[in-house]
Design a protein around this motif. Structure first.
Motif, short mmCIF file in Angstrom:
data_model
loop_
_atom_site.label_atom_id
_atom_site.label_comp_id
_atom_site.label_asym_id
_atom_site.label_seq_id
_atom_site.Cartn_x
_atom_site.Cartn_y
_atom_site.Cartn_z
N PHE A 175 7.83 10.99 19.76
CA PHE A 175 7.51 12.38 19.43
C PHE A 175 7.69 13.28 20.63
O PHE A 175 8.34 14.31 20.57
N GLY A 176 7.09 12.90 21.75
CA GLY A 176 7.19 13.69 22.96
C GLY A 176 5.94 13.60 23.79
O GLY A 176 5.06 12.79 23.53
N SER A 177 5.88 14.47 24.81
CA SER A 177 4.71 14.47 25.68
C SER A 177 4.19 15.89 25.87
O SER A 177 4.97 16.83 25.98
N PHE A 178 2.88 16.00 25.87
CA PHE A 178 2.21 17.25 26.17
C PHE A 178 1.88 17.20 27.66
O PHE A 178 1.35 16.20 28.15
N HIS A 179 2.20 18.27 28.38
CA HIS A 179 1.94 18.30 29.80
C HIS A 179 1.72 19.74 30.25
O HIS A 179 1.93 20.67 29.49
N ASP A 180 1.31 19.90 31.50
CA ASP A 180 1.04 21.22 32.08
C ASP A 180 2.26 21.67 32.85
O ASP A 180 2.78 20.94 33.68
N VAL A 181 2.72 22.89 32.56
CA VAL A 181 3.83 23.48 33.30
C VAL A 181 3.35 24.83 33.84
O VAL A 181 3.22 25.79 33.09
N GLY A 182 3.03 24.85 35.11
CA GLY A 182 2.58 26.09 35.74
C GLY A 182 1.35 26.70 35.09
O GLY A 182 1.26 27.92 34.96
N GLY A 183 0.41 25.88 34.66
CA GLY A 183 -0.81 26.38 34.03
C GLY A 183 -0.70 26.63 32.54
O GLY A 183 -1.64 27.10 31.92
N GLU A 184 0.43 26.32 31.95
CA GLU A 184 0.64 26.48 30.51
C GLU A 184 0.89 25.12 29.86
O GLU A 184 1.63 24.30 30.40
N ALA A 185 0.27 24.90 28.70
CA ALA A 185 0.51 23.66 27.97
C ALA A 185 1.92 23.69 27.38
O ALA A 185 2.38 24.72 26.90
N ALA A 186 2.61 22.57 27.46
CA ALA A 186 3.97 22.49 26.95
C ALA A 186 4.19 21.14 26.27
O ALA A 186 3.53 20.15 26.59
N LEU A 187 5.12 21.12 25.34
CA LEU A 187 5.54 19.87 24.69
C LEU A 187 6.97 19.61 25.09
O LEU A 187 7.85 20.45 24.91
N ARG A 188 7.21 18.44 25.63
CA ARG A 188 8.57 17.99 25.91
C ARG A 188 8.92 17.03 24.79
O ARG A 188 8.41 15.92 24.72
N PRO A 189 9.78 17.47 23.85
CA PRO A 189 10.09 16.63 22.70
C PRO A 189 10.73 15.31 23.11
O PRO A 189 11.52 15.26 24.06
#
Length: 83
Positions: free
Chosen positions: A57-71
């Protein structure tokens, strides 16, 4: 798809393996994603500097203080009709 639609879709998918109530599914969705009053486990992991990876599915991670999903590969292939 909103929360209730997600709960209904999960209920249809899981009905074959045994009956889960909409209330049970709702508690799982809330525990994972959170509510307005309480963070879910994904948000808690990101806040502590961690990431949440769901293979395919992907990974949820922090990018510069914003939540992001890397599919993940499987999600991208499904969305682009390659699977």
């Amino acid at each position: 798809m909103d929360r209730s639609g997600l709960i209904e879709a999960i209920g249809r998918r899981t009905a074959e393996g045994g009956e889960l109530s909409a209330e049970d599914i709702g508690r799982v969705v809330d525990a994972l994603f959170g509510t307005l009053s309480e963070a879910g486990v994904i948000a808690e992991a990101l806040k502590t500097g961690g990431a949440v990876t769901l293979v395919g599915f992907g990974s949820f991670h922090d990018v510069g203080g914003e939540a992001a999903l890397r599919p993940g590969k499987a999600l991208n292939e499904f969305i682009h009709h390659q699977a």
